[in-house]
Design a protein around this motif. Structure first.
Motif, PDB file in Angstrom:
ATOM      1  N   ARG A 129       0.848  -1.185   0.000  1.00 52.13           N
ATOM      2  CA  ARG A 129       0.000   0.000   0.000  1.00 52.13           C
ATOM      3  C   ARG A 129       0.888   1.241   0.000  1.00 52.13           C
ATOM      4  N   ILE A 130       0.373   2.323  -0.579  1.00 48.08           N
ATOM      5  CA  ILE A 130       1.118   3.575  -0.640  1.00 48.08           C
ATOM      6  C   ILE A 130       1.408   4.081   0.774  1.00 48.08           C
ATOM      7  N   GLY A 131       2.652   4.470   1.007  1.00 45.63           N
ATOM      8  CA  GLY A 131       3.044   5.016   2.298  1.00 45.63           C
ATOM      9  C   GLY A 131       3.504   3.986   3.302  1.00 45.63           C
ATOM     10  N   LYS A 132       3.283   2.702   3.025  1.00 44.48           N
ATOM     11  CA  LYS A 132       3.735   1.652   3.941  1.00 44.48           C
ATOM     12  C   LYS A 132       5.263   1.590   3.916  1.00 44.48           C
ATOM     13  N   ARG A 189       0.730  -7.123 -18.751  1.00 45.26           N
ATOM     14  CA  ARG A 189      -0.687  -6.796 -18.557  1.00 45.26           C
ATOM     15  C   ARG A 189      -0.815  -6.071 -17.209  1.00 45.26           C
ATOM     16  N   PHE A 190      -1.147  -4.756 -17.263  1.00 43.68           N
ATOM     17  CA  PHE A 190      -1.294  -3.971 -16.047  1.00 43.68           C
ATOM     18  C   PHE A 190      -2.683  -4.198 -15.449  1.00 43.68           C
ATOM     19  N   ARG A 191      -2.731  -4.333 -14.139  1.00 46.42           N
ATOM     20  CA  ARG A 191      -4.008  -4.509 -13.447  1.00 46.42           C
ATOM     21  C   ARG A 191      -4.314  -3.342 -12.506  1.00 46.42           C
ATOM     22  N   GLU A 192      -3.430  -3.118 -11.544  1.00 46.38           N
ATOM     23  CA  GLU A 192      -3.683  -2.087 -10.535  1.00 46.38           C
ATOM     24  C   GLU A 192      -2.467  -1.177 -10.392  1.00 46.38           C
ATOM     25  N   THR A 193      -2.713   0.117 -10.310  1.00 47.07           N
ATOM     26  CA  THR A 193      -1.646   1.100 -10.137  1.00 47.07           C
ATOM     27  C   THR A 193      -1.967   1.985  -8.944  1.00 47.07           C
ATOM     28  N   GLY A 194      -0.967   2.204  -8.096  1.00 48.94           N
ATOM     29  CA  GLY A 194      -1.132   3.100  -6.962  1.00 48.94           C
ATOM     30  C   GLY A 194       0.041   4.055  -6.879  1.00 48.94           C
ATOM     31  N   LYS A 195      -0.202   5.291  -6.489  1.00 52.14           N
ATOM     32  CA  LYS A 195       0.890   6.258  -6.366  1.00 52.14           C
ATOM     33  C   LYS A 195       0.459   7.414  -5.469  1.00 52.14           C
ATOM     34  N   LEU A 196       1.460   8.126  -4.950  1.00 44.85           N
ATOM     35  CA  LEU A 196       1.188   9.346  -4.192  1.00 44.85           C
ATOM     36  C   LEU A 196       0.854  10.471  -5.164  1.00 44.85           C
ATOM     37  N   ASN A 197      -0.139  11.280  -4.824  1.00 48.49           N
ATOM     38  CA  ASN A 197      -0.507  12.407  -5.680  1.00 48.49           C
ATOM     39  C   ASN A 197       0.561  13.482  -5.699  1.00 48.49           C
ATOM     40  N   SER A 198       1.284  13.625  -4.587  1.00 50.05           N
ATOM     41  CA  SER A 198       2.322  14.642  -4.467  1.00 50.05           C
ATOM     42  C   SER A 198       3.243  14.239  -3.328  1.00 50.05           C
ATOM     43  N   GLU A 199       4.228  15.077  -3.044  1.00 52.98           N
ATOM     44  CA  GLU A 199       5.110  14.807  -1.918  1.00 52.98           C
ATOM     45  C   GLU A 199       4.312  14.830  -0.613  1.00 52.98           C
ATOM     46  N   ALA A 246      -3.132   9.375  -1.596  1.00 45.86           N
ATOM     47  CA  ALA A 246      -2.817   8.371  -2.620  1.00 45.86           C
ATOM     48  C   ALA A 246      -3.970   8.209  -3.600  1.00 45.86           C
ATOM     49  N   GLN A 247      -3.635   7.737  -4.767  1.00 50.87           N
ATOM     50  CA  GLN A 247      -4.655   7.397  -5.744  1.00 50.87           C
ATOM     51  C   GLN A 247      -4.343   6.030  -6.329  1.00 50.87           C
ATOM     52  N   SER A 248      -5.378   5.289  -6.670  1.00 47.96           N
ATOM     53  CA  SER A 248      -5.192   3.970  -7.281  1.00 47.96           C
ATOM     54  C   SER A 248      -6.154   3.829  -8.451  1.00 47.96           C
ATOM     55  N   HIS A 249      -5.762   2.988  -9.382  1.00 48.97           N
ATOM     56  CA  HIS A 249      -6.558   2.800 -10.598  1.00 48.97           C
ATOM     57  C   HIS A 249      -6.448   1.351 -11.038  1.00 48.97           C
ATOM     58  N   GLU A 250      -7.554   0.789 -11.470  1.00 48.46           N
ATOM     59  CA  GLU A 250      -7.559  -0.596 -11.952  1.00 48.46           C
ATOM     60  C   GLU A 250      -8.064  -0.624 -13.389  1.00 48.46           C
TER      61      GLU A 250
END
Length: 381
Positions: A56-59, A184-194, A105-109
């Protein structure tokens, strides 16, 4: 025993000679000893601490816990061929550092039906080191110059060849490689900013930062043991099929120059199949999936056969531009492996304390260099 024999003086034992170590050897032994102690301490903390395993983002994670062997706890490349009772992607122990990270954070599937959510690409590799680097191209670890070594540092010739789907003899000779991969991409997660400087920390983390002593090595190491060295900044999960083609130096240069000058799409289908055929390459590796999924690998062996007169072989190139096969593959490649991972250094939590941040940074850098130098390396070429 006669009195005369008992009164005989016993021979004095000869002193045992210890081999003298040269200064460089002594230093290496000392660092090995220190690394062993550090590893044992981190294992104890990982087992006894209140940790969980979530990508998970930030872990936060501690990369020293399994440096060189991160593939054991992160599904990035086939680890073994035995059937496993559970499906998993990420088993590395993690900790929460900041509160309310979900808001940052934001995630996309990718689930849109009827299209292939991924890409087809190839990478040209002059030698084995570049092949390892190419496979882990999308994995970055802050402060680490060669992030792929955090996964491959513990590999030996035979298991490296097995993971890459090629014969052992072709990973230690004078060869070059082309890595062909369909992702094949399924799920993407990232921080929106610092992470904002006023983002609230978990209470336990904040308390330990207050106790942290700049200039004290034990204080820095214990912080890493308890909370980690890096946090997850972004990730992508899914699955992939890949195949390694092995070439002589001469043929490798020929195909590289041709593809680089004209582009892959400019090559005719006949040229493309010819360059990646058994009569041009020294060896065609097996088609493997990043997760080691036996079902999708059997599908590839059955559907990706190519026949040229009396020669029949399996090639991933058959997927290039074939929308029908790619649509079929889209549903087979599930959310079973990590395809991209960006880990940022934990010194961000010390931003309000520049002296402590500088000390954490220094200790982290030094330890990462030590791990890089002390991993068992395969013979280079």
């Amino acid at each position: 025993m006669s009195p005369s024999s008992s009164s005989r003086p016993r021979p004095r034992p000869r002193p045992r000679l210890r081999p003298r170590l040269r200064p460089r050897q002594s230093l290496c032994c000392l660092w090995q000893w220190l690394l062993t102690l550090l590893t044992l301490a981190m294992l104890v903390v990982a087992v006894s601490g209140s940790r969980e395993s979530q990508l998970r983002i930030g872990k936060a994670i501690n990369i020293f816990l399994r440096y060189g062997y991160l593939g054991i706890s992160m599904r990035v490349i086939p680890y073994n061929d035995s059937a496993e009772s559970e499906r998993w992607i990420f088993k590395e122990p993690t900790r929460n550092i900041y509160m309310n990270m979900s808001a940052l954070a934001q995630s996309h599937e990718d689930t849109t039906p009827g299209i292939f959510h991924g890409d087809f690409h190839m990478e040209f590799c002059e030698n084995r080191r570049q092949l390892f680097q190419a496979y882990f191209r999308d994995f970055t670890i802050d402060r680490l110059a060669k992030p792929w070594e955090a996964f491959t540092g513990g590999w030996y010739m035979d298991n490296a060849a097995k993971k890459l789907g090629i014969n052992t003899s072709f990973i230690q000779g004078d060869y070059s490689y082309v890595l062909v991969r369909v992702v094949r991409f399924r799920e993407t997660g990232k921080l929106n900013s610092e992470i904002p400087i006023n983002q609230p920390l978990e209470a336990e983390v904040g308390a330990r930062i207050q106790q942290f002593q700049a200039g004290n090595l034990t204080s820095a190491v214990r912080f890493m043991e308890q909370f980690g060295t890096h946090y997850v900044n972004s990730y992508t999960t899914g699955n992939s099929l890949y195949q390694v083609f092995v070439y002589s130096r001469k043929n490798y240069k020929m195909i590289k120059d041709r593809v680089k000058s004209k582009g892959l799409n400019a090559l005719s289908k006949l040229d493309l199949y010819n360059y990646f055929a058994p009569w041009f390459a020294e060896h065609l590796g097996q088609i493997r999936s990043a997760s080691g999924n036996a079902t999708v690998e059997r599908w590839a062996r059955r559907k990706l056969q190519y026949e040229y007169y009396v020669v029949k072989y399996v090639t991933l190139l058959k997927l290039h531009g074939n929308s029908t096969l790619l649509r079929s593959l889209d549903s087979l490649l599930g959310n079973d492996a990590i395809l991209q991972l960006d880990l940022k250094a934990m010194n961000v939590v010390f931003r309000e304390f520049p002296e402590k941040q500088s000390w954490f940074h220094e200790v982290l850098d030094n330890n990462m260099k030590l791990w890089e130098l002390n991993m068992p390396l395969m013979p280079s070429r």
